[in-house]
Write an enzyme that holds these catalytic residues in place. Structure first.
Site, mmCIF file in Angstrom:
data_model
loop_
_atom_site.group_PDB
_atom_site.id
_atom_site.type_symbol
_atom_site.label_atom_id
_atom_site.label_comp_id
_atom_site.label_asym_id
_atom_site.label_seq_id
_atom_site.Cartn_x
_atom_site.Cartn_y
_atom_site.Cartn_z
ATOM 1 N N ASN A 54 33.499 47.475 42.577
ATOM 2 C CA ASN A 54 34.368 48.651 42.600
ATOM 3 C C ASN A 54 35.113 48.924 41.302
ATOM 4 O OD1 ASN A 54 35.850 46.241 43.270
ATOM 5 N ND2 ASN A 54 37.604 47.563 43.678
ATOM 6 N N CYS A 99 44.666 49.316 45.234
ATOM 7 C CA CYS A 99 45.577 48.435 45.973
ATOM 8 C C CYS A 99 46.076 47.288 45.097
ATOM 9 C CB CYS A 99 44.950 47.940 47.275
ATOM 10 S SG CYS A 99 43.249 47.386 47.146
#
Lengths: 392, 392
Positions: free
Chosen positions: A147, A333
């Site tokens: 990611n 996050c």
């Protein structure tokens, strides 16, 4: 989103495609029934739910009964790791997995896990992987697409390697199962996923990264793999994920998966073009040489992670935001907690290099003109910062 | 839903209110950002998320940090039961809880749980409750409103009773905590919820039963109550429920809660009228005397569970469906598995009575004319069946 702004953070979140939202709308109001109810309209809805689940399963070469619908990728990943509740043992993850995999590994294995090294481009080191498989290793979890880097892992090779391990275990009378899970959250919009070709036993997919709604994901579970429930209750999703089915979200997910599949080739060509022109402009105009991160041969085409050594990426992002360009340093996050990227650390970047790294990811809302404009602006801001710091 | 049809199963599912959907729409497309991202529009979105979470919390007399947002009531209930992971011990539930509570009790207590008796109207027997609290009882879980009977439990009385137990434990040097959880899934649309007044430590609420979207719930957690995560990952929702926040669903939930609160008094008056006229017609026209179930003094006003002894409710439902009237025998998830209602069994109905019981629940989409028409049709079908079975 203000149309003058240029959003380059599609790996963090994708908007819901208009066609997806249109498909979902009737299920909020007219077709709102509880699909477990006994009257005909509810039974019809159950039928539609199962049909759409089948279409979603088809998109990854599976069938409806192989899919457990969840509340998102994180929950799917957690569900996959419950194999470690069925069989106590060791698990292996790559050193560049998302927090959901890292924390699940830590928790479900009660600390009995190891991390597999990756190359400087983020490819899993197969020799290290082989060496770290123990007698009691039960689960190996490797994201299909990283990611932060967009690096695509050679999952089918890993799967073949595991098949060898399984065969040698069989010869030795070791009956410990060995499963391969992959978090394919980032992959669905640009890769043609097939569970058979990937050779996975468990596969996590996620609507929110493929222009579908937030709050829904799925876990593919190969026949024979035993999991434990993530929630207890009414027994939905084969007892593994109780709770009334989120019909509108499933309709949206299936529609998004279908659209992604239909546009796979054209999307890829488009992002290849974006990437090429974006890099070219930066290379021509930036006075700090860009270090392109990830594996150029095995990289999702909408990922352009880049390091400007000596600069502070946080400052770049801040200044670019003022100019209407939105991008990030890495996983949202993690970034929100001010954590240093463990991914960039794992591929061997120095702290200074990590501090100078940006993640650019293209998506549906971008036009070539936006991409070029963003590249010019990034180069401009990089040059201003380099000048300020007297690097040039 | 076809406008000629009359839906009387609002306890199973509510459609999304138009105003709720309108509030949600911008968050699918323009405001789709990952609320953990660092650029301003994402930070604004984080702000909106927290504000709306605060409004939702306000609706139950709590504050934003007291709420954990989940994927629905089942997940909230499961999260509440994780107190049993923090402290090993006994738990108590009523004998008429929803499957999510029953299965959570069974699983999280590893079988160390008991059920509290209820009266014939479905009220928790406080003497039995007191007797069944053991030295090591940690959690008591009682739904505020039963999902089949609509019976409203005297939670504040239960809370006072638990306070006495806590005090006597303290005197004895027993440091075992004692928590009260309530599943208020059915309650929000018609009761003014206040965690202080209810005296709960944990409260489950659910958007899908209050004209909000499916796939989102919340758990109120009083300060000091320690829970374990239901999912591991990015650390969202104070680490108890990792996964990217479902912003559109939260906006919808908060809007739905606000609307419910605003219309509480008028909704109640309307359903009281519906219930009165509905019962009157049935009593006048049905040749099988209806046995109204639940507690007339403590019943949610939109619940009209009824038993027609000697008849087969499944057949009634089937015939009513042909006439465009949709209702159920009880909880959809149980009904779909052909299970006999444990709720009706617990209030002492015979198998024959259970087999003849229907659950009628009114909602926003009903007009008085529909309600009266449905009552006439139900009486008609009851009379046809009674005649066929030679009961009259």
């Amino acid at each position: 989103m203000n149309s003058n702004n240029i959003y380059l953070d599609y790996a963090a979140a994708t908007p819901v495609d208009k066609r997806v939202l249109t498909a979902m709308l009737p299920y909020f109001s007219e077709k709102f029934y509880n699909p477990s109810a006994a009257y005909l309209p509810a039974k019809h809805l159950r039928g539609e739910y199962e049909t759409q689940k089948g279409l979603l399963a088809n998109a990854i070469g599976a069938k409806a009964p192989d899919l457990i619908i969840t509340g998102g990728a994180t929950e799917s990943i957690n569900l996959a790791f419950t194999v470690l509740k069925q069989n106590t043992g060791h698990c292996l993850i790559s050193s560049i997995e998302h927090a959901a995999v890292r924390e699940s590994a830590r928790s479900y294995s009660a600390g009995n896990f190891d991390e597999v090294k990756v190359s400087t481009t983020g490819l899993v080191d197969l020799v290290d992987l082989r060496q770290k498989i123990k007698e009691d290793t039960i689960l190996i979890s490797i994201a299909l697409v990283n990611n932060e880097l967009g690096t695509i892992q050679p999952l089918s090779e890993i799967s073949r390697l595991l098949q060898e391990v399984r065969e040698s275990r069989l010869k030795e009378g070791n009956l410990t199962p060995l499963y391969l899970h992959s978090d394919a959250s980032q992959a669905m919009s640009l890769l043609d996923l097939s569970v058979a070709r990937l050779g996975v036993d468990l596969l996590t997919i996620n609507a929110a990264k493929v222009y579908g709604p937030k709050g829904i994901g799925a876990l593919y579970v190969a026949r024979g793999v035993k999991l434990s429930p993530v929630t207890f209750g009414g027994g939905q999703e084969m007892g593994l994920r109780s709770g009334t089915e989120n019909v509108p979200a499933l309709i949206g997910f299936a529609t998004a998966a279908k659209l992604a599949k239909e546009h796979l080739a054209s999307s890829r060509r488009q992002y290849q073009d974006f990437t090429r022109q974006f890099k070219q402009i930066i290379e021509q105009e930036s006075r700090v040489a860009p270090l392109w991160l990830g594996d150029p041969k095995h990289q999702l085409v909408n990922f352009v992670p880049v390091c400007f050594k000596g600069l502070d990426a946080e400052r770049l992002i801040f200044k670019l935001e003022d100019l209407g360009v939105y991008l990030s340093t890495g996983a949202a996050c993690a970034a929100s907690k001010g954590q240093k990227s463990h991914v960039l650390s794992a591929i061997g970047l120095s702290d200074q290099e990590i501090a100078g790294s940006l993640r650019v990811t293209f998506g549906q809302g971008n036009q070539l003109e936006d991409v070029k404009k963003a590249a010019h602006l990034i180069a401009e801001v990089v040059n201003q910062e380099a000048k300020r710091l007297k690097l040039v």
